[in-house]
Design an enzyme around this catalytic site. Structure first.
Site, PDB file in Angstrom:
ATOM      1  N   GLN A   1       0.824  -1.214   0.000  1.00 29.22           N
ATOM      2  CA  GLN A   1       0.000   0.000   0.000  1.00 29.22           C
ATOM      3  C   GLN A   1       0.861   1.269   0.000  1.00 29.22           C
ATOM      4  O   GLN A   1       0.466   2.294  -0.549  1.00 29.22           O
ATOM      5  CB  GLN A   1      -0.923  -0.029   1.230  1.00 29.22           C
ATOM      6  CG  GLN A   1      -2.149   0.863   1.116  1.00 29.22           C
ATOM      7  CD  GLN A   1      -3.284   0.217   0.339  1.00 29.22           C
ATOM      8  OE1 GLN A   1      -3.574  -0.949   0.513  1.00 29.22           O
ATOM      9  NE2 GLN A   1      -3.954   0.972  -0.512  1.00 29.22           N
TER      10      GLN A   1
ATOM     11  N   LYS B   1       1.728   1.887  -3.673  1.00 26.18           N
ATOM     12  CA  LYS B   1       0.490   2.130  -4.429  1.00 26.18           C
ATOM     13  C   LYS B   1      -0.021   3.545  -4.149  1.00 26.18           C
ATOM     14  O   LYS B   1      -0.331   4.303  -5.064  1.00 26.18           O
ATOM     15  CB  LYS B   1      -0.568   1.099  -3.996  1.00 26.18           C
ATOM     16  CG  LYS B   1      -1.862   1.153  -4.761  1.00 26.18           C
ATOM     17  CD  LYS B   1      -2.985   0.390  -4.073  1.00 26.18           C
ATOM     18  CE  LYS B   1      -2.678  -1.064  -3.832  1.00 26.18           C
ATOM     19  NZ  LYS B   1      -3.893  -1.828  -3.423  1.00 26.18           N
TER      20      LYS B   1
ATOM     21  N   LYS C   1      -2.683  -1.124   6.537  1.00 31.95           N
ATOM     22  CA  LYS C   1      -3.690  -2.158   6.239  1.00 31.95           C
ATOM     23  C   LYS C   1      -4.132  -2.789   7.539  1.00 31.95           C
ATOM     24  O   LYS C   1      -3.364  -2.841   8.498  1.00 31.95           O
ATOM     25  CB  LYS C   1      -3.077  -3.247   5.349  1.00 31.95           C
ATOM     26  CG  LYS C   1      -4.108  -4.113   4.656  1.00 31.95           C
ATOM     27  CD  LYS C   1      -4.646  -3.421   3.425  1.00 31.95           C
ATOM     28  CE  LYS C   1      -5.744  -4.177   2.746  1.00 31.95           C
ATOM     29  NZ  LYS C   1      -6.026  -3.591   1.416  1.00 31.95           N
TER      30      LYS C   1
ATOM     31  N   GLY D   1     -12.409  -0.401   3.005  1.00 27.75           N
ATOM     32  CA  GLY D   1     -12.803  -1.795   2.776  1.00 27.75           C
ATOM     33  C   GLY D   1     -11.744  -2.602   2.058  1.00 27.75           C
ATOM     34  O   GLY D   1     -10.747  -2.084   1.574  1.00 27.75           O
ATOM     35  N   ASP D   2     -11.969  -3.895   2.011  1.00 31.22           N
ATOM     36  CA  ASP D   2     -11.161  -4.850   1.251  1.00 31.22           C
ATOM     37  C   ASP D   2     -12.008  -6.130   1.225  1.00 31.22           C
ATOM     38  O   ASP D   2     -13.237  -6.051   1.392  1.00 31.22           O
ATOM     39  CB  ASP D   2      -9.780  -5.067   1.919  1.00 31.22           C
ATOM     40  CG  ASP D   2      -8.787  -5.775   1.006  1.00 31.22           C
ATOM     41  OD1 ASP D   2      -8.203  -5.127   0.132  1.00 31.22           O
ATOM     42  OD2 ASP D   2      -8.614  -7.015   1.134  1.00 31.22           O
TER      43      ASP D   2
ATOM     44  N   THR E   1     -12.237   0.778  -7.984  1.00 32.72           N
ATOM     45  CA  THR E   1     -11.105  -0.144  -8.175  1.00 32.72           C
ATOM     46  C   THR E   1     -11.241  -0.866  -9.519  1.00 32.72           C
ATOM     47  O   THR E   1     -10.292  -0.921 -10.309  1.00 32.72           O
ATOM     48  CB  THR E   1     -11.017  -1.157  -7.019  1.00 32.72           C
ATOM     49  OG1 THR E   1     -11.114  -0.444  -5.782  1.00 32.72           O
ATOM     50  CG2 THR E   1      -9.715  -1.925  -7.072  1.00 32.72           C
TER      51      THR E   1
HETATM   52  P1  NDP Z   1     -14.861  -8.935  -2.070  1.00 29.84           P
HETATM   53  O1  NDP Z   1     -14.958  -9.475  -0.702  1.00 29.84           O
HETATM   54  O2  NDP Z   1     -15.894  -8.020  -2.563  1.00 29.84           O
HETATM   55  O3  NDP Z   1     -14.735 -10.132  -3.117  1.00 29.84           O
HETATM   56  C1  NDP Z   1     -13.706 -11.055  -3.024  1.00 29.84           C
HETATM   57  C2  NDP Z   1     -13.856 -12.052  -4.141  1.00 29.84           C
HETATM   58  O4  NDP Z   1     -12.689 -12.873  -4.191  1.00 29.84           O
HETATM   59  C3  NDP Z   1     -15.011 -13.003  -3.925  1.00 29.84           C
HETATM   60  O5  NDP Z   1     -15.513 -13.411  -5.159  1.00 29.84           O
HETATM   61  C4  NDP Z   1     -14.344 -14.141  -3.184  1.00 29.84           C
HETATM   62  O6  NDP Z   1     -15.035 -15.379  -3.285  1.00 29.84           O
HETATM   63  C5  NDP Z   1     -13.019 -14.220  -3.875  1.00 29.84           C
HETATM   64  N1  NDP Z   1     -12.034 -14.783  -2.966  1.00 29.84           N
HETATM   65  C6  NDP Z   1     -11.702 -14.330  -1.725  1.00 29.84           C
HETATM   66  N2  NDP Z   1     -10.798 -15.115  -1.156  1.00 29.84           N
HETATM   67  C7  NDP Z   1     -10.547 -16.091  -2.032  1.00 29.84           C
HETATM   68  C8  NDP Z   1      -9.700 -17.217  -2.026  1.00 29.84           C
HETATM   69  N3  NDP Z   1      -8.917 -17.490  -0.953  1.00 29.84           N
HETATM   70  N4  NDP Z   1      -9.676 -18.007  -3.144  1.00 29.84           N
HETATM   71  C9  NDP Z   1     -10.457 -17.713  -4.214  1.00 29.84           C
HETATM   72  N5  NDP Z   1     -11.302 -16.659  -4.266  1.00 29.84           N
HETATM   73  C10 NDP Z   1     -11.341 -15.871  -3.197  1.00 29.84           C
HETATM   74  O7  NDP Z   1     -13.413  -8.249  -2.138  1.00 29.84           O
HETATM   75  P2  NDP Z   1     -12.871  -7.175  -3.176  1.00 29.84           P
HETATM   76  O8  NDP Z   1     -13.476  -7.385  -4.497  1.00 29.84           O
HETATM   77  O9  NDP Z   1     -12.953  -5.852  -2.531  1.00 29.84           O
HETATM   78  O10 NDP Z   1     -11.320  -7.560  -3.221  1.00 29.84           O
HETATM   79  C11 NDP Z   1     -10.775  -8.446  -4.207  1.00 29.84           C
HETATM   80  C12 NDP Z   1      -9.279  -8.206  -4.319  1.00 29.84           C
HETATM   81  O11 NDP Z   1      -9.043  -6.841  -4.719  1.00 29.84           O
HETATM   82  C13 NDP Z   1      -8.470  -8.379  -3.045  1.00 29.84           C
HETATM   83  O12 NDP Z   1      -7.188  -8.861  -3.370  1.00 29.84           O
HETATM   84  C14 NDP Z   1      -8.340  -6.966  -2.502  1.00 29.84           C
HETATM   85  O13 NDP Z   1      -7.226  -6.827  -1.665  1.00 29.84           O
HETATM   86  C15 NDP Z   1      -8.157  -6.206  -3.806  1.00 29.84           C
HETATM   87  N6  NDP Z   1      -8.458  -4.777  -3.780  1.00 29.84           N
HETATM   88  C16 NDP Z   1      -9.646  -4.297  -3.341  1.00 29.84           C
HETATM   89  C17 NDP Z   1      -9.914  -2.944  -3.362  1.00 29.84           C
HETATM   90  C18 NDP Z   1     -11.230  -2.380  -2.973  1.00 29.84           C
HETATM   91  O14 NDP Z   1     -11.402  -1.174  -3.106  1.00 29.84           O
HETATM   92  N7  NDP Z   1     -12.194  -3.175  -2.519  1.00 29.84           N
HETATM   93  C19 NDP Z   1      -8.890  -1.983  -3.810  1.00 29.84           C
HETATM   94  C20 NDP Z   1      -7.692  -2.594  -4.334  1.00 29.84           C
HETATM   95  C21 NDP Z   1      -7.494  -3.943  -4.292  1.00 29.84           C
HETATM   96  P3  NDP Z   1     -15.855 -15.943  -2.014  1.00 29.84           P
HETATM   97  O15 NDP Z   1     -17.099 -15.136  -1.976  1.00 29.84           O
HETATM   98  O16 NDP Z   1     -16.070 -17.374  -2.336  1.00 29.84           O
HETATM   99  O17 NDP Z   1     -14.977 -15.745  -0.822  1.00 29.84           O
HETATM  100  O1  2IT Z   2      -5.980  -2.607  -1.473  1.00 29.21           O
HETATM  101  C1  2IT Z   2      -6.497  -1.473  -1.516  1.00 29.21           C
HETATM  102  O2  2IT Z   2      -5.965  -0.536  -2.103  1.00 29.21           O
HETATM  103  C2  2IT Z   2      -7.794  -1.282  -0.866  1.00 29.21           C
HETATM  104  N1  2IT Z   2      -8.351  -2.233  -0.334  1.00 29.21           N
HETATM  105  C3  2IT Z   2      -8.421   0.074  -0.817  1.00 29.21           C
HETATM  106  C4  2IT Z   2      -7.852   0.898   0.301  1.00 29.21           C
HETATM  107  C5  2IT Z   2      -8.540   2.215   0.559  1.00 29.21           C
HETATM  108  O3  2IT Z   2      -8.109   2.871   1.508  1.00 29.21           O
HETATM  109  O4  2IT Z   2      -9.470   2.599  -0.154  1.00 29.21           O
END
Ligand code: NDP
Ligand code: 2IT
Length: 450
Positions: free
Chosen positions: A114, A117, A129, A168-169, A212
């Site tokens: 982070q 980024k 984080k 969130g994440d 994102t």
């Molecule tokens: P969500 O909780 O909305 O969705 C996560 C998705 O990934 C679900 O479909 C989930 O499936 C799947 N998943 C989670 N863990 C696993 C696993 N161990 N193996 C396979 N699939 C898995 O999270 P986000 O969409 O917010 O986050 C997704 C990724 O993006 C993460 O790496 C996060 O760190 C990254 N990210 C998120 C940001 C944000 O703003 N939200 C910003 C930048 C990066 P299931 O429902 O079955 O668990």
């Molecule tokens: O991995 C990421 O950049 C995030 N989950 C978003 C972090 C944020 O502060 O919006």
């Protein structure tokens, strides 16, 4: 693999001795240190400043107990974390993840990435984080609320709008942010922008939910046009995950006239040769909080297959891993390359293993690393902080325009750094160096205080 620079080898050895049993953190550190070889070679003075030695150690790492009572009256105990990694550029900033796989290593890898980024976004945000090994799946709304309140009861002592601003994440979306915000306000008697990703009625930013996924496509668009003179139009796209990032990456990919044919969750993946119907996905995932397998029951011609990794065997032009770390390995990369993939961008954090990244780079596949390609989320969180400070809000279009400008800027600075340091087109090295340089300069200017 060993480092060319004995100094960087020494830094890595010390990090691995201090953080034993933390493979994700070591993986993230190794990648950045490898990228810094040309920096150290060109400017050995950087060694004397100690910035690299300092950067790999979090300024503060907080671990705490989170106890909460479930609907049956049973007491549960989870572990909470916050890694306040680096505050050279601004208040610590980064999401919170609620997932049973969360541990100190996962939080440290995410907090470390982070830093760079957030630097790339050009907005004034340090790196942090947090999260918990709490599993939100199958929990009632009230259980989620009680957990979030207990988590925030401790976390509130360590954060603040000018100190640390979580978001969130995985497993943390608008519902969880709402419960945490309510508890922070109750405890601190302050209505402030202490969290981002808030609901639109109480200080959230338009376009944060989409940011994102949209940002990942904006970044991919730059790679396609500037490095291969092509576009999304007419391309077939495969996206893993079906959460916040995956859904809005898919929406933008459709808007860019490509066809998204597959999505997944941790249990399996769906393939729809006609193109995924996103309204159905949103209903299942955002409204019902259900499984992606439901999609195949509702849409004619769609097929569900158990096992999430199989998604990479589907032929595509563009692959966007948007689920979780290390979800795409060297063999998956070989399969994608064999099937003709031209671009891969990481919507998730560290979804491609080092082997996979090497395969893509060696094969000349355009590769957008997470720190650059998924920075749109935190960038828009930065814009949410700006709006909160002004006590004002911008329209969706205004935020989206700024997001597009930021993503183009991140591409340009990463691409330029890759050229300047003799690794033309290697955006992993480019993004790491571009992100690093600004943080290093700020740390040197601020002296050795921690
Ligand atoms: P969500 O909780 O909305 O969705 C996560 C998705 O990934 C679900 O479909 C989930 O499936 C799947 N998943 C989670 N863990 C696993 C696993 N161990 N193996 C396979 N699939 C898995 O999270 P986000 O969409 O917010 O986050 C997704 C990724 O993006 C993460 O790496 C996060 O760190 C990254 N990210 C998120 C940001 C944000 O703003 N939200 C910003 C930048 C990066 P299931 O429902 O079955 O668990
Ligand atoms: O991995 C990421 O950049 C995030 N989950 C978003 C972090 C944020 O502060 O919006």
């Amino acid at each position: 693999m060993s480092f060319k620079s004995s100094y960087l080898q020494g830094v890595y050895n010390s990090v691995s001795a201090r953080n034993q049993g933390e493979p994700e953190f070591l993986q993230a550190v190794r990648e950045v240190l490898e990228s810094l070889e040309p920096v150290v070679e060109r400017d050995p003075h950087i060694i004397d400043t100690g910035v690299i030695d300092r950067m790999v150690e979090p300024e503060r790492f907080i671990q705490f107990r989170v106890s909460w009572v479930d609907d049956k009256g049973k007491v549960n105990v989870n572990r909470g974390f916050r890694a306040q990694f680096n505050s050279a550029l601004g208040p610590y900033k980064g999401g919170c993840r609620f997932h049973p796989t969360v541990n100190g290593s996962v939080i440290k890898f995410l907090g470390f990435e982070q830093i760079f980024k957030n630097s790339l976004t050009t907005l004034p945000m340090g790196g942090g984080k947090g999260g918990s090994d709490f599993d939100p799946k199958g929990k009632s709304d009230n259980e989620i609320m009680r957990f979030c309140q207990s988590f925030m009861t401790e976390l509130s002592k360590h954060i603040g709008p000018n100190t640390d601003v979580p978001a969130g994440d995985i497993g943390v979306g608008a519902r969880e942010i709402g419960y945490m915000f309510g508890q922070y306000k109750r405890l601190c008697n302050e209505f402030t922008g202490v969290l981002t990703g808030k609901g639109l009625t109480y200080g959230g930013s338009l376009a944060r939910k989409e940011a994102t996924g949209f940002g990942t496509c904006y970044f991919t668009r730059e790679m396609l046009t500037q490095m291969k003179n092509t576009s999304f139009e007419g391309k077939t796209v495969v996206i893993s995950g079906s959460g916040n990032v995956a859904i809005y990456a898919a929406q933008k990919a459709f808007e860019f006239k490509s066809k998204v044919v597959a999505l997944s969750d941790s249990q399996g993946y769906i393939y729809d040769k006609n193109g995924i119907d996103l309204d159905v996905v949103k209903q299942i995932k955002e409204v019902e909080r259900g499984r992606i397998s439901e999609y195949a029951k509702r849409v004619d011609g769609a097929v569900y297959t158990e096992g999430c990794r199989g998604i990479w065997s589907i032929p595509c032009d563009i692959a966007l891993p948007c689920a979780t770390q290390n979800e795409l390995d060297g063999n998956d990369a070989k399969t994608l390359i064999k099937n003709g993939v031209i671009a891969v961008a990481e919507g998730a954090n560290m979804p491609c293993t080092p082997d996979a990244v090497e395969e893509f780079l060696n094969a000349g596949v355009l590769f957008g690393p997470a720190k650059a390609a998924n920075a749109g989320g935190v960038a828009t969180s930065g814009l949410e902080m700006s709006q909160n400070s002004m006590r004002y809000s911008w329209s969706f279009e205004e935020v989206d325009q700024k997001l597009q400008g930021i993503m183009k800027g991140i591409f340009d600075s990463s691409y330029a750094a890759s050229k300047k340091y003799g690794m033309d087109g290697n955006l992993v090295v480019g993004a790491n160096i571009a992100g690093f340089n600004k943080v290093a300069e700020a740390m040197i200017a601020q002296g050795v205080a921690y």
